[in-house]
Design a protein around this motif. Structure first.
Motif, short mmCIF file in Angstrom:
data_model
loop_
_atom_site.label_atom_id
_atom_site.label_comp_id
_atom_site.label_asym_id
_atom_site.label_seq_id
_atom_site.Cartn_x
_atom_site.Cartn_y
_atom_site.Cartn_z
N ARG A 3 -1.54 4.44 3.36
CA ARG A 3 -1.27 3.87 4.68
C ARG A 3 -1.48 4.92 5.78
N ARG A 4 -1.01 6.15 5.53
CA ARG A 4 -1.21 7.23 6.51
C ARG A 4 -2.69 7.49 6.73
N ALA A 5 -3.48 7.51 5.66
CA ALA A 5 -4.92 7.74 5.80
C ALA A 5 -5.57 6.61 6.58
N MET A 12 0.86 -1.17 0.00
CA MET A 12 0.00 0.00 0.00
C MET A 12 0.91 1.24 0.00
N PRO A 13 0.65 2.19 -0.91
CA PRO A 13 1.46 3.42 -0.92
C PRO A 13 1.37 4.16 0.42
N SER A 14 2.42 4.89 0.74
CA SER A 14 2.50 5.53 2.06
C SER A 14 1.35 6.50 2.32
N ARG A 15 0.88 7.23 1.30
CA ARG A 15 -0.21 8.19 1.54
C ARG A 15 -1.51 7.46 1.91
N PRO A 75 -15.97 11.08 11.22
CA PRO A 75 -14.56 11.47 11.02
C PRO A 75 -13.63 10.29 10.70
N VAL A 76 -13.99 9.10 11.18
CA VAL A 76 -13.18 7.92 10.88
C VAL A 76 -13.16 7.68 9.37
N PHE A 77 -14.31 7.76 8.74
CA PHE A 77 -14.41 7.49 7.30
C PHE A 77 -13.95 8.69 6.48
N THR A 78 -14.10 9.88 7.01
CA THR A 78 -13.66 11.08 6.30
C THR A 78 -12.17 11.02 6.03
N ALA A 79 -11.42 10.44 6.94
CA ALA A 79 -9.97 10.32 6.75
C ALA A 79 -9.63 9.48 5.52
N LEU A 80 -10.54 8.62 5.09
CA LEU A 80 -10.28 7.73 3.96
C LEU A 80 -10.80 8.25 2.63
N LEU A 81 -11.63 9.29 2.64
CA LEU A 81 -12.30 9.72 1.42
C LEU A 81 -11.34 10.15 0.31
N GLY A 82 -10.31 10.89 0.62
CA GLY A 82 -9.37 11.33 -0.41
C GLY A 82 -8.69 10.16 -1.09
N SER A 83 -8.29 9.18 -0.30
CA SER A 83 -7.64 7.99 -0.86
C SER A 83 -8.60 7.19 -1.73
N ALA A 100 -7.40 6.82 10.23
CA ALA A 100 -8.76 6.33 10.46
C ALA A 100 -8.79 5.36 11.65
N VAL A 101 -7.79 4.50 11.74
CA VAL A 101 -7.74 3.55 12.86
C VAL A 101 -7.55 4.28 14.18
N MET A 102 -6.66 5.28 14.19
CA MET A 102 -6.44 6.04 15.43
C MET A 102 -7.72 6.75 15.87
N LEU A 103 -8.44 7.34 14.92
CA LEU A 103 -9.70 8.00 15.26
C LEU A 103 -10.72 6.99 15.80
N TYR A 104 -10.78 5.83 15.16
CA TYR A 104 -11.70 4.81 15.64
C TYR A 104 -11.35 4.40 17.07
#
Length: 103
Positions: free
Chosen positions: A6-8, A1-4, A29-37, A12-16
């Motif tokens: 993985r960071r997203a 998985m590319p680093s960007r 907010p958990v899912f919002t962190a993943l939207l750009g990816s 998301a995991v930290m927020l969860y």
């Protein structure tokens, strides 16, 4: 998985983990962190699948992105179904924006 990505996912995991034991929390907010990816991957998928089919000349592209939709409204029974032609035109415009700018 590319680093960007993985960071997203890590974010998301930290927020969860932060929200998981709190009562009545909104998990948006958990899912919002993943939207750009997710958007980036979806755009890449469309470009890879459809760009080889994209006509080369501007006139052919205009025809390709503006198919005949005259029969769509004539079959419509409800107001919602009558809006389908406009929906498909907007969808074609968005697809054109995605594919033509990716060239």
């Amino acid at each position: 998985m590319p680093s960007r990505y993985r960071r997203a996912a890590d974010q998301a995991v930290m927020l969860y983990r932060f929200f998981e034991n709190k009562e009545g929390m909104n998990y948006a907010p958990v899912f919002t962190a993943l939207l750009g990816s997710i958007d980036e991957v979806a755009k890449g998928f469309l470009v890879r699948r459809l760009q080889p089919e994209l006509p080369v000349t501007v006139e052919e592209q205009k025809a390709w992105f503006a198919p005949y939709l005259g029969g769509v409204d004539s079959l419509a029974k409800t107001q919602r179904e009558r809006k389908s032609e406009d929906y498909y035109r907007k969808l074609a415009q968005n697809l054109k924006r995605t594919l033509v700018t990716a060239i």
